[in-house]
Design a protein around this motif. Structure first.
Motif, PDB file in Angstrom:
ATOM      1  N   THR A  46      36.604  36.496  39.487  1.00 15.86           N
ATOM      2  CA  THR A  46      37.252  37.158  40.316  1.00 15.86           C
ATOM      3  C   THR A  46      37.517  38.575  40.122  1.00 15.86           C
ATOM      4  O   THR A  46      37.241  38.933  39.085  1.00 15.86           O
ATOM      5  CB  THR A  46      38.501  36.417  40.776  1.00 15.86           C
ATOM      6  N   THR A  47      37.835  39.298  41.049  1.00 11.69           N
ATOM      7  CA  THR A  47      38.226  40.713  40.704  1.00 11.69           C
ATOM      8  C   THR A  47      39.473  41.029  41.399  1.00 11.69           C
ATOM      9  O   THR A  47      40.053  40.139  42.238  1.00 11.69           O
ATOM     10  CB  THR A  47      37.234  41.782  41.978  1.00 11.69           C
ATOM     11  N   ARG A  48      40.113  42.120  40.685  1.00 14.21           N
ATOM     12  CA  ARG A  48      41.574  42.571  41.058  1.00 14.21           C
ATOM     13  C   ARG A  48      41.569  44.001  41.612  1.00 14.21           C
ATOM     14  O   ARG A  48      40.826  44.843  41.003  1.00 14.21           O
ATOM     15  CB  ARG A  48      42.418  42.429  39.856  1.00 14.21           C
ATOM     16  N   ASP A  49      42.124  44.125  42.885  1.00  9.85           N
ATOM     17  CA  ASP A  49      42.360  45.612  43.227  1.00  9.85           C
ATOM     18  C   ASP A  49      43.618  46.206  42.837  1.00  9.85           C
ATOM     19  O   ASP A  49      44.636  45.600  42.882  1.00  9.85           O
ATOM     20  CB  ASP A  49      42.003  45.325  44.899  1.00  9.85           C
TER      21      ASP A  49
END
Length: 84
Positions: A46-49
């Motif tokens: 996943t990615t985090r903004d």
């Protein structure tokens, strides 16, 4: 996230799914549910903004390629052997 590329949705049945979830486990579990049903290009992580809560991931589905019913069945279910 990167913009959706025209090739990702160039034909009917091609889908881009952007997922926002509270945590990695939830996002990846949802992606797995999709992958169990349809041919899916899955994300490894996943990615985090920055400044945004939760996590995000993007996966690509091909609804034209549904998996066989046997592959979709819940593996925890017991076969029904009861006779009427």
């Amino acid at each position: 996230m990167n913009p959706i590329n025209e090739a990702h949705v160039s034909e009917p049945g091609l889908v881009v799914v952007d997922v926002a979830a509270a945590d990695d486990a939830t996002a990846l579990a949802f992606q797995q549910l999709l992958a169990d049903r349809w041919a899916t290009a899955t994300a490894e992580q996943t990615t985090r903004d920055a400044g945004q809560p939760g996590v995000r991931l993007r996966c690509y589905l091909d609804l034209r390629q549904q998996l066989a019913a046997a592959a979709v069945a819940d593996p925890t279910m017991e076969p029904n052997t009861a006779r009427p």
